[in-house]
Each structure stands twice: as structure tokens, then as C-alpha cells.
Design a protein around this motif. Structure first.
Motif, PDB file in Angstrom:
ATOM      1  N   UNK A 141      31.171  29.817  35.577  1.00 27.91           N
ATOM      2  CA  UNK A 141      31.180  31.101  34.833  1.00 27.91           C
ATOM      3  C   UNK A 141      29.842  31.824  35.078  1.00 27.91           C
ATOM      4  N   UNK A 142      29.618  32.277  36.321  1.00 28.19           N
ATOM      5  CA  UNK A 142      28.269  32.741  36.675  1.00 28.19           C
ATOM      6  C   UNK A 142      27.800  33.966  35.899  1.00 28.19           C
ATOM      7  N   UNK A 143      28.720  34.845  35.473  1.00 25.84           N
ATOM      8  CA  UNK A 143      28.239  36.069  34.807  1.00 25.84           C
ATOM      9  C   UNK A 143      28.126  35.918  33.291  1.00 25.84           C
ATOM     10  N   UNK A 170      37.910  19.236  33.059  1.00 29.14           N
ATOM     11  CA  UNK A 170      38.321  19.401  31.651  1.00 29.14           C
ATOM     12  C   UNK A 170      37.394  20.377  30.926  1.00 29.14           C
ATOM     13  N   UNK A 171      36.091  20.300  31.226  1.00 32.80           N
ATOM     14  CA  UNK A 171      35.129  21.194  30.566  1.00 32.80           C
ATOM     15  C   UNK A 171      35.415  22.647  30.944  1.00 32.80           C
ATOM     16  N   UNK A 172      35.735  22.874  32.200  1.00 27.94           N
ATOM     17  CA  UNK A 172      36.035  24.250  32.641  1.00 27.94           C
ATOM     18  C   UNK A 172      37.298  24.746  31.926  1.00 27.94           C
ATOM     19  N   UNK A 173      38.294  23.876  31.807  1.00 27.07           N
ATOM     20  CA  UNK A 173      39.536  24.281  31.116  1.00 27.07           C
ATOM     21  C   UNK A 173      39.232  24.648  29.660  1.00 27.07           C
ATOM     22  N   UNK A 174      38.396  23.874  28.991  1.00 27.59           N
ATOM     23  CA  UNK A 174      38.044  24.180  27.596  1.00 27.59           C
ATOM     24  C   UNK A 174      37.312  25.527  27.529  1.00 27.59           C
ATOM     25  N   UNK A 175      36.366  25.712  28.423  1.00 27.36           N
ATOM     26  CA  UNK A 175      35.572  26.951  28.373  1.00 27.36           C
ATOM     27  C   UNK A 175      36.420  28.172  28.719  1.00 27.36           C
ATOM     28  N   UNK A 176      37.411  28.001  29.606  1.00 24.91           N
ATOM     29  CA  UNK A 176      38.285  29.141  29.957  1.00 24.91           C
ATOM     30  C   UNK A 176      38.935  29.703  28.707  1.00 24.91           C
ATOM     31  N   UNK A 191      26.394  29.275  21.174  1.00 23.61           N
ATOM     32  CA  UNK A 191      27.721  29.650  20.645  1.00 23.61           C
ATOM     33  C   UNK A 191      28.662  28.450  20.745  1.00 23.61           C
ATOM     34  N   UNK A 192      28.587  27.731  21.855  1.00 20.06           N
ATOM     35  CA  UNK A 192      29.459  26.564  22.037  1.00 20.06           C
ATOM     36  C   UNK A 192      28.608  25.315  22.294  1.00 20.06           C
ATOM     37  N   UNK A 193      28.887  24.243  21.543  1.00 18.03           N
ATOM     38  CA  UNK A 193      28.277  22.949  21.879  1.00 18.03           C
ATOM     39  C   UNK A 193      29.386  22.081  22.455  1.00 18.03           C
ATOM     40  N   UNK A 194      29.241  21.722  23.713  1.00 19.61           N
ATOM     41  CA  UNK A 194      30.249  20.846  24.327  1.00 19.61           C
ATOM     42  C   UNK A 194      29.775  19.406  24.135  1.00 19.61           C
ATOM     43  N   UNK A 195      30.545  18.630  23.363  1.00 19.73           N
ATOM     44  CA  UNK A 195      30.159  17.233  23.123  1.00 19.73           C
ATOM     45  C   UNK A 195      30.931  16.321  24.064  1.00 19.73           C
ATOM     46  N   UNK A 196      30.198  15.452  24.729  1.00 21.65           N
ATOM     47  CA  UNK A 196      30.814  14.536  25.697  1.00 21.65           C
ATOM     48  C   UNK A 196      30.520  13.120  25.220  1.00 21.65           C
ATOM     49  N   UNK A 197      31.564  12.303  25.060  1.00 20.32           N
ATOM     50  CA  UNK A 197      31.340  10.907  24.646  1.00 20.32           C
ATOM     51  C   UNK A 197      31.875   9.971  25.715  1.00 20.32           C
ATOM     52  N   UNK A 198      30.970   9.181  26.249  1.00 18.48           N
ATOM     53  CA  UNK A 198      31.403   8.240  27.284  1.00 18.48           C
ATOM     54  C   UNK A 198      31.714   6.917  26.586  1.00 18.48           C
ATOM     55  N   UNK A 199      33.012   6.633  26.449  1.00 13.60           N
ATOM     56  CA  UNK A 199      33.411   5.387  25.774  1.00 13.60           C
ATOM     57  C   UNK A 199      34.016   4.425  26.776  1.00 13.60           C
ATOM     58  N   UNK A 200      34.319   3.231  26.306  1.00 15.68           N
ATOM     59  CA  UNK A 200      34.862   2.222  27.224  1.00 15.68           C
ATOM     60  C   UNK A 200      36.196   2.654  27.815  1.00 15.68           C
ATOM     61  N   UNK A 201      37.027   3.318  27.000  1.00 15.31           N
ATOM     62  CA  UNK A 201      38.385   3.633  27.472  1.00 15.31           C
ATOM     63  C   UNK A 201      38.528   5.046  28.029  1.00 15.31           C
ATOM     64  N   UNK A 202      37.423   5.735  28.302  1.00 17.34           N
ATOM     65  CA  UNK A 202      37.518   7.067  28.881  1.00 17.34           C
ATOM     66  C   UNK A 202      36.379   7.949  28.407  1.00 17.34           C
ATOM     67  N   UNK A 239      35.478  11.488  26.437  1.00 18.99           N
ATOM     68  CA  UNK A 239      36.078  12.432  25.493  1.00 18.99           C
ATOM     69  C   UNK A 239      35.235  13.701  25.428  1.00 18.99           C
ATOM     70  N   UNK A 240      35.913  14.841  25.466  1.00 18.64           N
ATOM     71  CA  UNK A 240      35.194  16.119  25.409  1.00 18.64           C
ATOM     72  C   UNK A 240      35.713  16.951  24.247  1.00 18.64           C
ATOM     73  N   UNK A 241      34.796  17.580  23.555  1.00 13.34           N
ATOM     74  CA  UNK A 241      35.227  18.458  22.472  1.00 13.34           C
ATOM     75  C   UNK A 241      34.220  19.581  22.297  1.00 13.34           C
ATOM     76  N   UNK A 242      34.724  20.756  21.901  1.00 15.16           N
ATOM     77  CA  UNK A 242      33.805  21.882  21.725  1.00 15.16           C
ATOM     78  C   UNK A 242      33.933  22.493  20.333  1.00 15.16           C
ATOM     79  N   UNK A 243      34.788  21.928  19.515  1.00 17.18           N
ATOM     80  CA  UNK A 243      34.980  22.539  18.188  1.00 17.18           C
ATOM     81  C   UNK A 243      34.638  21.531  17.104  1.00 17.18           C
ATOM     82  N   UNK A 244      34.074  22.009  16.013  1.00 23.21           N
ATOM     83  CA  UNK A 244      33.840  21.147  14.858  1.00 23.21           C
ATOM     84  C   UNK A 244      34.485  21.883  13.681  1.00 23.21           C
ATOM     85  N   UNK A 245      35.545  21.327  13.161  1.00 20.61           N
ATOM     86  CA  UNK A 245      36.284  22.030  12.101  1.00 20.61           C
ATOM     87  C   UNK A 245      35.939  21.394  10.765  1.00 20.61           C
ATOM     88  N   UNK A 246      35.636  22.260   9.791  1.00 20.73           N
ATOM     89  CA  UNK A 246      35.196  21.772   8.485  1.00 20.73           C
ATOM     90  C   UNK A 246      36.319  21.035   7.758  1.00 20.73           C
TER      91      UNK A 246
END
Ligand SMILES: Nc1ncnc2c1ncn2[C@@H]1O[C@H](COP(=O)(O)OP(=O)(O)OP(=O)(O)O)[C@@H](O)[C@H]1O
Length: 406
Positions: free
Chosen positions: A136-138, A91-97, A148-159, A161-168
Motif C-alpha cells: 500500500x505505497x501511497x 493474510x495481512x494484505x487481505x486484512x488491510x485491503x 490507526x491499525x495495530x496488526x497483532x501477530x501470534x506465532x503459536x505451535x499450531x500456526x 494468528x493475525x488480528x487487527x481488531x480489538x472489540x470491547x
């Protein structure tokens, strides 16, 4: 990207001590109202965050609506994956792509609510960071201070969660948490902006609009209603109270010297707005005055007008310059409507040179020439109340007449 959830962070709410629960409940119900047309969406207002579960609904329109809900500091669209490391990497690779185009810095920030999950936060940061560098080696490099990007990962009971955007978000406080106010809404530029700012501080508003047929047109009334429709985006439906003002204006014109026409008219408007507030459980009256802008907005004038009440008269744009007010009017999409050229009830009866420094005693004595109680009673007997929803339109109902005017 097909998101699963939008994670909403509270603004000033987090500092509201023992009121916090009622604030969160109110925000939850405001978000529910704002998203009511999305049947699949579920809202979970928790202590520290509010979670909007999308259940297949497209995140984009939902996020557009969330931007208009006060009390939200920011939010993040998130992906949910199974609780295993390979799924997280995929999922993280898909977000970064989607986001990495050329040299980009990043960091991973993990939170773990499920302490049974075998990987600790430090290990997740390190391993996931390594996997992304490999993918993304290069282009990718780590910068823990200003990525530039902060990837936030939350390990919760039900799964996980990954997010890379913070919208005001819109900031402010949830509408309804500060009590009810009566907003004196003209068709001008300033009062809709003042209304927006009052809503932003958590006030739930009812609009009070004075109109004077036949001196003012149906369009002027429709314009004030349509402005209310623009503001209802931020609060859910708003009650619009139209108050007939013709008899008062004609009587004032007949009995009061020209220099005090405006002051006495404004005293009566304020008396009526306060009477409505008292009847309808309002705690204050709001208007769109800005200090020094026009004759009625000097401190002397405010003193001579506010004399009629002990209720707070609040002026959200008091210290704003006109161009600052216009900027907000443009942002909230009221400006184009406000500048439509329909006569307001005040402009019709405004003398060419109203007193900029009215004398309080004179204002009182000129007003005493009127049957204030009778005039007020008849105006209050003639009010009409319309419940206006976000985006309701009124002007195009009279399109033919409207076209003639242009
Ligand atoms: N017809 C009206 N109905 C309700 N409130 C009014 C009306 N006319 C004026 N007001 C209130 O009095 C305030 C001052 O009005 P005024 O026309 O002097 O100033 P303004 O700077 O042009 O304000 P606006 O741009 O809001 O019309 C308005 O902001 C509004 O709150």
C-alpha cells in the motif's frame, strides 16, 4: 473476512489470584452456554486467554453473543495461517485491503510462543511492516505510538494468528463467581437495570416477583417474565419465582394506617424475599432502589424496612440518577418493556401520600397487628417457579387481551 478463531482476553479475572482457575472455568462454561447453538465452535479456556475456535462458523453472530458474556474485557477475530512468512504477508494484505481506505497509520506487534520459529518478534515486525508498506505505497505509514491499525501477530505451535481488531467486551465478572442472590424484580425501569448490574458483578440471580391478582393483570406478570427473558441473555436461564401477594396487601390495607401501608408492605416483601433466599441458598437480596427517588427510598424508609432481616440488602442502582438508569435500560433493551402501562402490585395499593420518613417503632407496632407468620406461609405455599431462557416471550401469548388494552 472468514475468521478462524476469536481470541478472548480476560478482564478483572487476571487479578483474582488463586481464584483465577475457578473464574476461568466458570467463564469457559458461560461462553459454552452462550454459544451452545453453534455445533462446530470449540472453546478453549487457557490461563491467559480463551480461544473460540470457529471451525467454519461465521464470526459475526458469535461475536454478538460474546459481547453479552461478563468477564470478557475484549476479543479479537483472528485468521490462522501456515507457519511461513509468505502466508503471513498474504493474510495481512487481505486484512488491510478491508480496512485501508485513504491515508492510514499502522504498526505490527508480534508475540512468539513457538520459539523454534526461525524469525524473532523484532524481525517479524520489521519485515511484515515493510511488506505492507510495499503493498500500500501511497496510503500506509508507520506510527508506533498512536496507529490507526495495530496488526497483532501470534506465532503459536499450531500456526500463526493475525488480528487487527480489538472489540470491547461486557467487562465485569463471570456470572456465578459471586454466589447467588434473590432479585426483587418489579415491572419497572429500575429493578431490571439493578439485575443487569448484579449479574455484571458475577452474581447469579433468581427473580422474585410479587403479584396481586385480580388487582394486577396477567400482563403485569407476563411483563416481569419477559423482562427476565431480556436479562437471561447475560446469564443463561434464570428462575422466576412469582409470589402471590394479594392476601398480604388486602390485610395490610385493612389493618395498617394509610401512611404506613407502603412501609409495612415492603417489610413483608423483604421478609419473603429473605425467606426464599434462605431456602434456596441465596446469600443476599437485591432490589432496584435508588436513594431519594421516591418515598420508600429514603434512608429512614430503608431503615424501617430493612429492620426485618440481617441478610445483606444490596442496591446496585442506589447512587444512579434516573436518566442514568434509563440509559442503561435502553442499552440492555428493557426500557420499552418497562414503560408498558401495566399496574404493578405496589402502585395499586400505594397511598396518595406515604410517609417519606417512617418511624421504625411505629412500623414494627403496625406490623405486629398482622399474623405475619401465617401470611408468609400461605404466600410461600403459593409460589410458582418458571425457568426463563434468553429471549423467551410472554406478552404476545396474550395478544388479544393486550391489543384491547392499547
Ligand atoms: N411487585 C414487585 N415484585 C418484586 N419486587 C418489587 C415489586 N415492586 C417493587 N419491588 C422492589 O422494590 C423496589 C422499589 O420499588 P418502587 O416501586 O418503590 O420503585 P421504582 O423506582 O419504581 O422501582 P422499579 O422501577 O424497579 O419498579 C423495586 O426496584 C423492586 O426491587
Amino acid at each position: 473476512m472468514k475468521y478462524d478463531e476469536i481470541m478472548v482476553r480476560y478482564g478483572e479475572l487476571s487479578t483474582k489470584g488463586h481464584n483465577k482457575k475457578s473464574f476461568i472455568d466458570r467463564l469457559g462454561s458461560n461462553v459454552r452456554k452462550a454459544l451452545h447453538q453453534y455445533d462446530q465452535v470449540k472453546i478453549h479456556p487457557n490461563q491467559d486467554r480463551l480461544h473460540v475456535e470457529l471451525n467454519g462458523t461465521d464470526a459475526e453472530p458469535v461475536m454478538e453473543r460474546l459481547k453479552q458474556v461478563f468477564g470478557i474485557q475484549n476479543f479479537s477475530p483472528s485468521l490462522r495461517v501456515e507457519k511461513d512468512f509468505d502466508s503471513v504477508v498474504e493474510a495481512a494484505v487481505a486484512i488491510f485491503k478491508e480496512q485501508v481506505q485513504g491515508p492510514t497509520t499502522f504498526k505490527v506487534e508480534t508475540k512468539r510462543a513457538d520459539h523454534k520459529f526461525p524469525m524473532g518478534t523484532f524481525e517479524m515486525n520489521k519485515q511484515l511492516g515493510g511488506a505492507l508498506l510495499k503493498a500500500f505505497p501511497t496510503d500506509l505509514s508507520v506510527d508506533v505510538h498512536h496507529p490507526d491499525i495495530t496488526l497483532r501477530v501470534e506465532i503459536r505451535l499450531n500456526g500463526i494468528y493475525l488480528t487487527s481488531a480489538k472489540i470491547l467486551g461486557a467487562g465485569g465478572l463471570p456470572v456465578g463467581t459471586a454466589g447467588k442472590g434473590m432479585m426483587m424484580l418489579s415491572g419497572g425501569i429500575d429493578s431490571p437495570v439493578a439485575a443487569y448490574l448484579a449479574l455484571k458483578r458475577g452474581v447469579s440471580l433468581e427473580m422474585v416477583h410479587f403479584y396481586s391478582p385480580p388487582y394486577t393483570s396477567e400482563q403485569a406478570l407476563a411483563k416481569a417474565k419477559e423482562l427476565t427473558g431480556k436479562l437471561a441473555k447475560y446469564s443463561g436461564s434464570i428462575k422466576f419465582i412469582q409470589v402471590p401477594f394479594t392476601e398480604i396487601q388486602e390485610t395490610v390495607k385493612e389493618k395498617v394506617p394509610e401512611g404506613y401501608l407502603m412501609t409495612v408492605q415492603r417489610r413483608l416483601m423483604l421478609r419473603l424475599a429473605c425467606a426464599l433466599a434462605q431456602k434456596r441458598a441465596g446469600l443476599a437480596v437485591f432490589n432496584g432502589e435508588s436513594l431519594g427517588q421516591v418515598a420508600s427510598q429514603t434512608m429512614e424508609s430503608m431503615l424501617a424496612i430493612e429492620d426485618v432481616t440481617t441478610m445483606p440488602v444490596l442496591r446496585p442502582v442506589l447512587s444512579y440518577d434516573k436518566n442514568e438508569i434509563i440509559k442503561i435500560a435502553e442499552d440492555i433493551d428493557t426500557y420499552d418493556l418497562s414503560i408498558l402501562p401495566y399496574e404493578d402490585c405496589c402502585t395499586v395499593f400505594t397511598p396518595p401520600s406515604p410517609k417519606t420518613k417512617p418511624n421504625l417503632k411505629r412500623a414494627r407496632s403496625y406490623e405486629a397487628r398482622l399474623d405475619v407468620e401465617g401470611l408468609m406461609q400461605r404466600a410461600l405455599d403459593g409460589i410458582e417457579i418458571t425457568e426463563i431462557h434468553a429471549g423467551d416471550e410472554f406478552l404476545n401469548q396474550n395478544q388479544d387481551v393486550f391489543a384491547e388494552l392499547l
